[in-house]
Every structure is written in C-alpha cells, then in structure tokens.
Design a protein around this motif. Sequence first.
Motif, short mmCIF file in Angstrom:
data_model
loop_
_atom_site.label_atom_id
_atom_site.label_comp_id
_atom_site.label_asym_id
_atom_site.label_seq_id
_atom_site.Cartn_x
_atom_site.Cartn_y
_atom_site.Cartn_z
N ILE A 95 0.81 -1.23 0.00
CA ILE A 95 0.00 0.00 0.00
C ILE A 95 0.84 1.27 0.00
O ILE A 95 0.30 2.36 -0.02
N ALA A 96 2.17 1.15 0.01
CA ALA A 96 3.02 2.33 -0.01
C ALA A 96 2.90 3.05 -1.36
O ALA A 96 2.75 2.42 -2.41
N LEU A 97 2.97 4.37 -1.32
CA LEU A 97 2.89 5.19 -2.53
C LEU A 97 4.29 5.44 -3.07
O LEU A 97 5.28 5.43 -2.33
N PRO A 98 4.42 5.71 -4.38
CA PRO A 98 5.74 5.98 -4.96
C PRO A 98 6.30 7.30 -4.43
O PRO A 98 5.55 8.21 -4.07
N PRO A 99 7.62 7.44 -4.40
CA PRO A 99 8.22 8.69 -3.92
C PRO A 99 7.98 9.83 -4.90
O PRO A 99 7.60 9.63 -6.05
#
Length: 479
Positions: A91-95
């Motif tokens: 669920i992490a978003l791209p930087p």
Amino acid sequence: MKHKPAGMQASRRHFLRTAAALSTLGAAAPFALNLATLSSAAAATAPSDYKALVCLFMYGGNDQANTVLATDPDSWLQYQAYRATGTPDAIALPPAGGAGGVLPIAPANAQGRSFALHPAMQPLADLFGAGRAAIVANVGPLICPLTLAQYQARTLPRPPKLFSHNDQQSLWQSYGAEGAKFGWGGRMGDLLASSNGQATFTTVSAAGNTVFLSGKSVKQFQMTSAGALSIAGLNGLYGITAANNPLRSIITSGGSHLLEQEHASIVSRSIDAQSVLAAQLPPASALLAIPPWINPNTGQAAANPLAVQMQTVARVIAARNGLGMKRQVFFVNLASFDTHDNQRVNQAALLSKVAHALGYFDAALANLQGTDMRAQVTTFTASDFGRTFTSNGDGTDHGWGSHHFVIGGAVKGGDIYGEFPPLGLGHQCDVGSGSLLPQIAVDQYAATLGKWFGLAPGDIADVFPNIGNFATADLGFMA
C-alpha cells in the motif's frame, strides 16, 4: 397522594422549567431589566457580515498515513518498512519525482521534516501552496489530554467505543456515541440563528440526515442538487389549480391527536420552506460548471457526487442575501473510506474526488455571482477515525487520530498545525499497530472554527463541554 390530571402535570412541568430558566438570570436585578440587558447584548453581538462553515465528512475512516506523508529520510524509511511489503498488494505510494509519486508540499512549520500529499490530490496541493488550505495533524475525539501511559493504565477517561464506525462518527459530530441527539454544528446554529432572516436555512445538509446539524432549537434543512424537494401534486392535482388544490388542506390539517398535529406542522414547514428557497435559489447553470473528474485509476471521466454537493452548497450561499442569511452551517459527505482491502486503488479514487470537489468549490466561491466569497466560507474535513500504520496485506484497519484539512480564504494556510507524529511502531502516540493517540481534540479543532464563526468564549464552553480540559481553545489556523 392523589393523582394529578395530565393538564395540571404539564402546567407544573412548564412552571418548573420556566422558574429554573429565570433563576439563571440572577435575583439582584428586576426581571424586566434582565430581559432588556439580554436584548441589548444580542443586538450588540448580532453579526453584520456573512460566514459559512462546511463540514466535509469522509465516512468509513480515511487512512491518514497515505493522505499526508512525512517524506524526510527517517520517516520515509519507516513508511517503506511497514507499507511496502514487496508484493503487488503493497500500500506504499511511490516517492516524489516519479510517475504517480507523492506531491511535495512546503509547510511553514516543517518541524525539521519534509512532507507530501497523496498523488491524487493535486487540486488540494495547489490550495495549500496558495495559502488557502492548512493541515491539522493528529486530531481525534478526546475527553481530556491523554499520554500513552494514561491510556494504557486507564487512569483518565477516554472516549467510549473507540474504533467503532457508528460511535466514532457520532463522537466527531456530537458529544457522545451513537444515539446522541445534538451535534456541534446544530448547537452553533442554535446560538446564531437569530441573526438570520430565515432561521429554517441556518443548518443545511446536501447529504441527508446527520446528527452534526441537529440543534436544540434549529432543525436541519435537507436538500438535493434538485433543490428543496416539493410534495408531488401541490401545484396541480387532477386538473385542479394550485390555488384551489384540496391536497394541501388535507395534509396540513392537524386534527386532535398530538402526532397528527406534529405531522401537520412538519409538512406545513416543509412546504413553506420549499417555496421560499425555490424563489431565491439560482440554478446550477448560473454557477461555475463542474469540470470533469478523471478517475486516477482508469483515466476515464465520471461524475463526482461530492462536487455536485459542493455546488449545491454554493447555490444556497449565492441565495444568502435574498434569504437574509448571516450565519450558515452546511454538511456534505463522501462514503467508502473503510479501506480494509484494495486500499491503493480505492483510496486514490476517493481522495481524488475530495480534492477535485474542494478545488471546484474554491473556484466557484472566487466569483460567486460576481463576489469573491472565499474569505467568508470555511470548509473542514472530518472522518470516523484514522487507520493503522501497519498494513493488513492490501489495506489498513480501524485507528483513532487522523490528519485533517481546513480550506478557505480566512485560513492561515500553507502550514501544519499540531505536532506531526512519528511514523512506525512503539512511539509515544502508538496505541497499537501504529494507530494514533490524538494530540489535538475534536473540541479544539471545532472551537477554533467556532471562534472564527462568531461564538463568544461562553458559547464555545456551552457547545463544547470538554473544552475546559484542554490548554487552548484556539489552535491558530483561522485568521
């Protein structure tokens, strides 16, 4: 003891209520003098300007950690460790900087860190950069300030039924768990409705019934994008003209039963209110058109129901002069934030709708029938609760504290208010799985809005009975 007749019982209750009310006026001055003093005070504090508050409630519990992100190296390492599991379900978003990466923002109060918003929230990032949006960090229902040790030891009271959708929605909007009768939006309306030419339109919902707008005296007015709904047949029935239509007489006749009388009163009030509003409410075509909403997951254009609700609010605000309004409280909502599953996709669409609607509303208010109303209207977000920092696989579970937005021309924007919490687990705000122990109470958040809206300190203490437990009733985010 003899049983007293019902009429005598009612008269006795009325007398006792009246006597109790009069006792609060003080015994030293004559009653007539006290009435005159109260009347003068009311006249002196009656607002001459117009202000509106708009509550945007995100039902289901919005995930705060993918909405406002700390992106300094230490924070980003924690974020990646708990939210990027190396699977397609991460669920992490791209930087920032890459395709679909988070949107950097530059708050004045950076707290030695760097920050970003969800990549689907560009219109809100633009408002933040323009100084018309602020972030209030780690807000949630509290009865009094709590440390983690106090929470764990239960040495101080804490809100009832934490992590329950219905109860926490009610706590955000009112004073108690599910079943509460009065909301703080409605109580504000109680105190300021007398300044309005049409008290009926003091509290207005574009999203159905809500405890937030329920007052002790004001009754929330519910409407849709079509305006105030009329009763079918009143303007003509079987060829009978409206002037001679017997239907209105039938449905507004009270009868002798109390329920019949109350029903007739409600129907009459509804008919009258619909007629008044219809005469003043501009059509949607008279306002700025809603731009297309593009689904960030599909690239396809679709309807944004939240933007339609915001346009409805703008139409009522446009009718303020014709209705004689000085203070109004509105309610809009968007559902489905309970992202236990498929959070990356679902939350992106939801937050995109929120940002799109807020961007549209700001643009519509900038030239509302020739007048810039942005400094007179403040919108704020609310939600059941935040969510856990840890992932359950492809989603998150129920939490407590969350980050929220305040938007408007009177907002001291471009900044974060309150201490942004550490990320990860085991810190002083972690009550389990990264669920945040709030550091700012809903009472403080709301009282800051109430002060701008025109509530006196005594009114604020009346509307928010727990506000005296906290060090400040003004967080400083309103001009």
